[in-house]
Motif scaffolding. Structure first.
Motif, PDB file in Angstrom:
ATOM      1  N   GLY A 490       2.852   1.165 -17.380  1.00 50.27           N
ATOM      2  CA  GLY A 490       2.899   2.892 -17.607  1.00 50.27           C
ATOM      3  C   GLY A 490       2.138   3.654 -16.653  1.00 50.27           C
ATOM      4  N   VAL A 491       2.032   3.070 -15.174  1.00 48.71           N
ATOM      5  CA  VAL A 491       1.556   3.789 -14.127  1.00 48.71           C
ATOM      6  C   VAL A 491       2.183   4.759 -13.406  1.00 48.71           C
ATOM      7  CG1 VAL A 491       0.177   3.443 -11.853  1.00 48.71           C
ATOM      8  CG2 VAL A 491       0.022   1.959 -13.621  1.00 48.71           C
ATOM      9  N   LYS A 492       2.331   6.136 -13.467  1.00 47.61           N
ATOM     10  CA  LYS A 492       3.165   7.013 -13.275  1.00 47.61           C
ATOM     11  C   LYS A 492       3.700   7.061 -11.700  1.00 47.61           C
ATOM     12  CE  LYS A 492       4.389  11.809 -14.089  1.00 47.61           C
ATOM     13  NZ  LYS A 492       3.915  13.381 -14.629  1.00 47.61           N
ATOM     14  N   TYR A 493       2.567   6.771 -10.978  1.00 46.01           N
ATOM     15  CA  TYR A 493       2.689   6.797  -9.667  1.00 46.01           C
ATOM     16  C   TYR A 493       2.478   5.308  -8.984  1.00 46.01           C
ATOM     17  CZ  TYR A 493       2.945  11.980 -10.239  1.00 46.01           C
ATOM     18  OH  TYR A 493       3.203  12.993 -10.675  1.00 46.01           O
ATOM     19  N   SER A 494       3.540   4.732  -8.475  1.00 48.09           N
ATOM     20  CA  SER A 494       3.508   3.461  -8.069  1.00 48.09           C
ATOM     21  C   SER A 494       4.403   3.323  -6.724  1.00 48.09           C
ATOM     22  CB  SER A 494       3.909   2.620  -9.274  1.00 48.09           C
ATOM     23  OG  SER A 494       4.140   1.176  -8.570  1.00 48.09           O
ATOM     24  N   TYR A 495       3.508   2.935  -5.646  1.00 41.62           N
ATOM     25  CA  TYR A 495       4.209   2.933  -4.331  1.00 41.62           C
ATOM     26  C   TYR A 495       3.868   1.642  -3.456  1.00 41.62           C
ATOM     27  CZ  TYR A 495       4.785   7.900  -5.200  1.00 41.62           C
ATOM     28  OH  TYR A 495       5.133   9.206  -5.677  1.00 41.62           O
ATOM     29  N   GLN A 496       4.870   1.443  -2.580  1.00 38.14           N
ATOM     30  CA  GLN A 496       4.657   0.373  -1.666  1.00 38.14           C
ATOM     31  C   GLN A 496       4.660   1.054  -0.159  1.00 38.14           C
ATOM     32  OE1 GLN A 496       7.012  -3.069   0.418  1.00 38.14           O
ATOM     33  NE2 GLN A 496       6.367  -3.719  -1.550  1.00 38.14           N
ATOM     34  N   ILE A 497       3.731   1.078   0.512  1.00 37.48           N
ATOM     35  CA  ILE A 497       3.470   1.854   1.860  1.00 37.48           C
ATOM     36  C   ILE A 497       3.516   0.624   3.078  1.00 37.48           C
ATOM     37  CG2 ILE A 497       2.368   3.309   3.459  1.00 37.48           C
ATOM     38  CD1 ILE A 497       1.169   4.746   0.928  1.00 37.48           C
ATOM     39  N   LYS A 498       4.664   0.561   3.724  1.00 41.54           N
ATOM     40  CA  LYS A 498       4.576  -0.195   4.850  1.00 41.54           C
ATOM     41  C   LYS A 498       4.317   0.531   5.995  1.00 41.54           C
ATOM     42  CE  LYS A 498       8.438  -3.181   3.374  1.00 41.54           C
ATOM     43  NZ  LYS A 498       9.733  -3.841   3.662  1.00 41.54           N
ATOM     44  N   LEU A 499       3.250  -0.383   6.487  1.00 45.48           N
ATOM     45  CA  LEU A 499       2.435   0.599   7.926  1.00 45.48           C
ATOM     46  C   LEU A 499       3.053   0.138   8.977  1.00 45.48           C
ATOM     47  CD1 LEU A 499      -0.922  -0.737   6.320  1.00 45.48           C
ATOM     48  CD2 LEU A 499      -0.044   1.623   6.162  1.00 45.48           C
ATOM     49  N   ARG A 500       2.260   0.661  10.154  1.00 47.75           N
ATOM     50  CA  ARG A 500       2.851   0.383  11.544  1.00 47.75           C
ATOM     51  C   ARG A 500       3.047  -1.051  11.824  1.00 47.75           C
ATOM     52  NH1 ARG A 500      -0.648   3.816  16.050  1.00 47.75           N
ATOM     53  NH2 ARG A 500      -0.656   5.800  14.689  1.00 47.75           N
ATOM     54  N   ASP A 501       4.186  -1.455  12.757  1.00 46.82           N
ATOM     55  CA  ASP A 501       5.115  -0.418  13.661  1.00 46.82           C
ATOM     56  C   ASP A 501       6.287  -0.427  13.065  1.00 46.82           C
ATOM     57  OD1 ASP A 501       5.750  -2.741  14.658  1.00 46.82           O
ATOM     58  OD2 ASP A 501       5.095  -2.446  16.562  1.00 46.82           O
ATOM     59  N   THR A 502       7.430  -0.173  13.910  1.00 47.59           N
ATOM     60  CA  THR A 502       8.791  -0.320  13.599  1.00 47.59           C
ATOM     61  C   THR A 502       9.482  -1.444  14.237  1.00 47.59           C
ATOM     62  OG1 THR A 502       9.349   1.267  15.383  1.00 47.59           O
ATOM     63  CG2 THR A 502       8.846   2.565  13.282  1.00 47.59           C
ATOM     64  N   GLY A 503       8.713  -2.224  14.730  1.00 50.45           N
ATOM     65  CA  GLY A 503       9.310  -3.559  15.361  1.00 50.45           C
ATOM     66  C   GLY A 503       8.791  -3.908  16.816  1.00 50.45           C
ATOM     67  N   SER A 504       7.988  -3.097  17.454  1.00 47.85           N
ATOM     68  CA  SER A 504       7.695  -3.654  18.900  1.00 47.85           C
ATOM     69  C   SER A 504       6.800  -4.933  18.630  1.00 47.85           C
ATOM     70  CB  SER A 504       7.160  -2.394  19.561  1.00 47.85           C
ATOM     71  OG  SER A 504       7.856  -1.338  19.767  1.00 47.85           O
ATOM     72  N   TYR A 505       5.716  -4.723  17.827  1.00 45.05           N
ATOM     73  CA  TYR A 505       4.830  -5.983  17.359  1.00 45.05           C
ATOM     74  C   TYR A 505       5.115  -6.437  16.171  1.00 45.05           C
ATOM     75  CZ  TYR A 505       2.366  -3.900  21.557  1.00 45.05           C
ATOM     76  OH  TYR A 505       2.169  -3.574  22.931  1.00 45.05           O
ATOM     77  N   GLY A 506       5.632  -5.853  15.289  1.00 43.81           N
ATOM     78  CA  GLY A 506       5.696  -6.454  13.929  1.00 43.81           C
ATOM     79  C   GLY A 506       4.460  -6.748  13.095  1.00 43.81           C
ATOM     80  N   PHE A 507       4.473  -8.151  12.813  1.00 36.12           N
ATOM     81  CA  PHE A 507       3.121  -8.492  12.192  1.00 36.12           C
ATOM     82  C   PHE A 507       1.782  -8.761  12.963  1.00 36.12           C
ATOM     83  CE2 PHE A 507       6.913 -10.260   9.562  1.00 36.12           C
ATOM     84  CZ  PHE A 507       6.403  -9.302   8.441  1.00 36.12           C
ATOM     85  N   LEU A 508       2.175  -8.731  14.526  1.00 36.06           N
ATOM     86  CA  LEU A 508       1.405  -9.124  15.427  1.00 36.06           C
ATOM     87  C   LEU A 508       0.685  -7.876  16.008  1.00 36.06           C
ATOM     88  CD1 LEU A 508       3.082 -12.069  17.084  1.00 36.06           C
ATOM     89  CD2 LEU A 508       1.275 -12.126  15.290  1.00 36.06           C
ATOM     90  N   LEU A 509       0.481  -6.628  15.308  1.00 39.14           N
ATOM     91  CA  LEU A 509       0.175  -5.523  15.613  1.00 39.14           C
ATOM     92  C   LEU A 509      -1.201  -5.535  16.291  1.00 39.14           C
ATOM     93  CD1 LEU A 509       1.257  -2.440  15.310  1.00 39.14           C
ATOM     94  CD2 LEU A 509      -0.490  -2.124  13.485  1.00 39.14           C
ATOM     95  N   PRO A 510      -1.288  -5.008  17.442  1.00 39.69           N
ATOM     96  CA  PRO A 510      -2.778  -5.109  18.550  1.00 39.69           C
ATOM     97  C   PRO A 510      -3.960  -4.385  17.510  1.00 39.69           C
ATOM     98  CG  PRO A 510      -1.050  -4.858  19.803  1.00 39.69           C
ATOM     99  CD  PRO A 510      -0.370  -4.372  18.230  1.00 39.69           C
ATOM    100  N   SER A 511      -5.120  -4.927  17.684  1.00 38.35           N
ATOM    101  CA  SER A 511      -6.116  -4.296  16.868  1.00 38.35           C
ATOM    102  C   SER A 511      -6.511  -2.857  17.461  1.00 38.35           C
ATOM    103  CB  SER A 511      -7.313  -5.186  17.067  1.00 38.35           C
ATOM    104  OG  SER A 511      -7.831  -5.238  18.502  1.00 38.35           O
ATOM    105  N   ARG A 512      -6.107  -2.482  18.469  1.00 35.28           N
ATOM    106  CA  ARG A 512      -6.211  -1.011  18.677  1.00 35.28           C
ATOM    107  C   ARG A 512      -5.591   0.048  17.783  1.00 35.28           C
ATOM    108  NH1 ARG A 512      -2.902  -2.988  22.762  1.00 35.28           N
ATOM    109  NH2 ARG A 512      -0.706  -2.085  22.525  1.00 35.28           N
ATOM    110  N   ASN A 513      -4.588  -0.459  16.950  1.00 32.46           N
ATOM    111  CA  ASN A 513      -3.863   0.112  15.969  1.00 32.46           C
ATOM    112  C   ASN A 513      -4.611   0.420  14.593  1.00 32.46           C
ATOM    113  OD1 ASN A 513      -0.787   0.826  17.017  1.00 32.46           O
ATOM    114  ND2 ASN A 513      -1.584  -1.113  17.752  1.00 32.46           N
TER     115      ASN A 513
END
Length: 591
Positions: A490-513
């Motif tokens: 019964g949690v009224k606000y439930s979300y999944q937020i997918k963070l950076r990026d849009t594919g340039s690095y994928g799961f290997l996002l550099p730590s500068r991000n």
């Protein structure tokens, strides 16, 4: 209980797993980040392609009658592109040598079905799928087999995102294990205001292993005892604690009778390889903690809510990505197939579990088990959450689960598009506000959609999406935690937020991000708290005035601009933005 009856496929999977079995295993516990050594597999020389890999490729050609010189990718590079002088070591090459990431454009239902079937047959790793594209990790040697299973229209409808995956992984590991001299100083907490976090706190200059995160959380709890507690969600499959920080202050000068305490739960790391989700939860937690008593608005938010920050719900998998396999996704639980370990925590919950027949093989990256809550960590988390609401005088008012990648905010339901959530308008309104908060922070564009529409949306043949047809997915769709929290708890606000990026690095996002992404998430969470403390959310809505209509228009504009913008960081509103905003407002007011 489900078992695969295809012996050749089982043999193929076993051969594919041999390089993983042969990989060297790094010691189980890292004592400290400053003294952690480079993993064994980063110190070995590069050999030729393994016998197991050649045997696997031969089986693929034999089983599906794909010629040795089958269809090839027009866009496939002739040679791997290496951006650094280092050569990937032996075990890294054994697992990912010759792998690349391809993005397929799939405009028709027939092409989607064909691609999904090929992925299922070859047990390929789907990195991301939505209504516009599908990103797949595949070995260059398997590309002919994949294309041989696809219709002619798809054999050239793809683009390589990463030409040499082993090199990209090596660079991502080097970013953490071979830092600059400045960032290699031993970690120490910096008690500064949140605005200075990115300049003074070296903890967020790099991704951190689990053996550093836990002492860091313990240190925060000891330094800020007035509003921070270190709690345990439960034990993982391998016996590790699932730690969390509970941030909240309870003023004693309140004469009103205390009711149930509103709680906001923020989690990350359900998928082990999504390091940015773990770092983002830590960043948001640290910023909240160090803002208390220094910022009036933040202090009010911490006194109003209990914030529970869970950096990684999957500690076993997270440790495994640091010690053995950077791209491991699932937990480390044993399955019915000895050589295929792990359950997908993102689809292991009890509400509408197993609504997809594609993920019935333990070797699938989205295999969620043979029964609801079979995944230990999902069961522990659900038990903890239910106990908070039933026995600990708490009411969970919002749940946010951070993932990567694709820059999206998803709301229930995940299991189907046929049933709309009862509070759809509220879910969309809050999501629009969070998207705007993110855009105003770093000019990054996030899109908003139902979690069920995270893949291809079926059409009626004229280009219009059919409202009640089931979308074609490349992974399980049932058993989602955001569905479970929304519907079962019964949690009224439930979300999944997918963070950076849009594919340039994928799961290997550099730590500068890490810091920019953390700032975006912090802005979104701050907006969420404002929303809940305002005229909507926890308190009842009393109607919309003229000023609210203007505000709603600005929110819709943010969404329209986000959908129409090109590239990363742009704010191109387009000459037709005003017209689209007007149409969208009319549509919502008719509902």
């Amino acid at each position: 209980m489900r078992h695969s009856n295809r012996l050749p496929l089982a043999l193929l999977l076993y051969c594919s797993s041999l390089p993983s079995i042969a990989a060297a295993v790094f010691p189980h516990d890292i004592q400290s980040h400053a003294s952690s050594s480079i993993p064994v597999f980063l110190r070995q020389s590069a050999p030729s392609r393994s016998i197991a890999t050649r045997l696997r490729d031969g089986l693929i050609r034999t089983l599906w009658s794909v010629p040795r010189n089958g269809p090839s990718s027009a866009s496939e590079p002739q040679q791997p592109i290496s951006s650094g002088p280092a050569t990937p070591p032996s075990t890294l090459l054994a697992r990912y040598g010759g792998d690349l990431v391809l993005r397929f454009d799939v405009p028709t239902p027939e092409e989607v079905a064909a691609l999904a079937q090929a992925i299922n047959v070859l047990f390929l790793d789907v990195w991301e799928s939505n209504s516009n594209f599908v990103d797949i990790r595949v070995s260059k040697d398997v590309v002919p087999s994949l294309l041989g299973l696809l219709p002619p229209s798809l054999q050239h409808a793809h683009t390589p995102l990463m030409h040499d995956l082993s090199q990209s992984i090596l660079e991502n590991y080097n970013d953490e294990y071979l830092p600059t001299r400045e960032s290699h100083r031993p970690f120490s907490p910096v008690l500064q205001t949140s605005q200075d976090t990115d300049q003074t706190n070296i903890f967020f200059r790099n991704y951190q292993p689990f053996s550093v995160i836990v002492p860091w959380m313990r240190l925060l709890a000891s330094l800020f005892p007035t509003h921070v507690r270190l709690i345990d969600i439960g034990l993982s499959y391998e016996g590790r604690d699932i730690p969390a920080l509970c941030v909240g202050a309870h003023p004693t000068n309140n004469e009103k009778p205390s009711g149930k305490r509103p709680m906001i739960v923020i989690s990350g790391g359900s998928h082990a390889r999504e390091w940015i989700s773990t770092s983002t939860v830590n960043y948001v937690a640290y910023t909240f903690i160090t803002s208390y008593g220094k910022n009036e608005e933040m202090t009010k938010m911490i006194e109003k809510f209990d914030w529970v920050f869970i950096p990684t719900l999957n500690p076993d998998g997270y440790v495994y990505t640091w010690e053995t396999d950077r791209l491991w996704r699932k937990n480390r639980q044993q399955t019915s197939l000895r050589f295929c370990r792990g359950l997908d925590l993102d689809h292991a919950y009890g509400f509408e579990w197993d609504s997809n027949d594609m993920a019935d093989n333990p070797c699938s990256e989205s295999f969620a088990g043979e029964a609801p809550f079979e995944a230990v960590e999902a069961r522990r988390f659900a038990t903890w959450a239910r106990n908070q609401t039933e026995n600990e005088n708490a009411t969970i008012v919002a749940f946010v689960d951070f993932h990567s990648y694709s820059q999206q905010i998803l709301y229930p339901y995940s299991y189907t598009c046929a049933t709309a959530p009862p509070t759809l308008e509220n879910l969309e309104e809050l999501a629009i506000g969070m998207v705007k908060a993110i855009r105003l922070t770093n000019s990054e564009q996030y899109s908003i959609t139902s979690a069920c529409e995270g893949s291809f949306e079926p059409t009626d043949g004229t280009g219009k999406r059919t409202k009640y047809s089931k979308p074609q997915r490349f992974e399980s769709v049932g058993g989602s935690p955001i569905d479970y929290f929304y519907h079962s708890l019964g949690v009224k606000y439930s979300y999944q937020i997918k963070l950076r990026d849009t594919g340039s690095y994928g799961f290997l996002l550099p730590s500068r991000n890490i810091v920019p992404t953390g700032k975006e998430a912090f802005s979104a969470m701050k907006y969420l708290a404002r929303f809940l403390m305002g005229d909507k959310g926890i308190e009842e809505e009393e109607g919309k005035g003229e000023s609210q209509s203007v505000y709603e228009g600005e929110q819709v504009r943010a969404e329209v601009v986000g959908k129409n913008s090109k590239g990363m960081g742009g704010e191109d509103e387009g000459e037709h933005a005003d017209e689209e905003v007007g149409l969208e407002l009319k549509r919502r007011r008719r509902r």
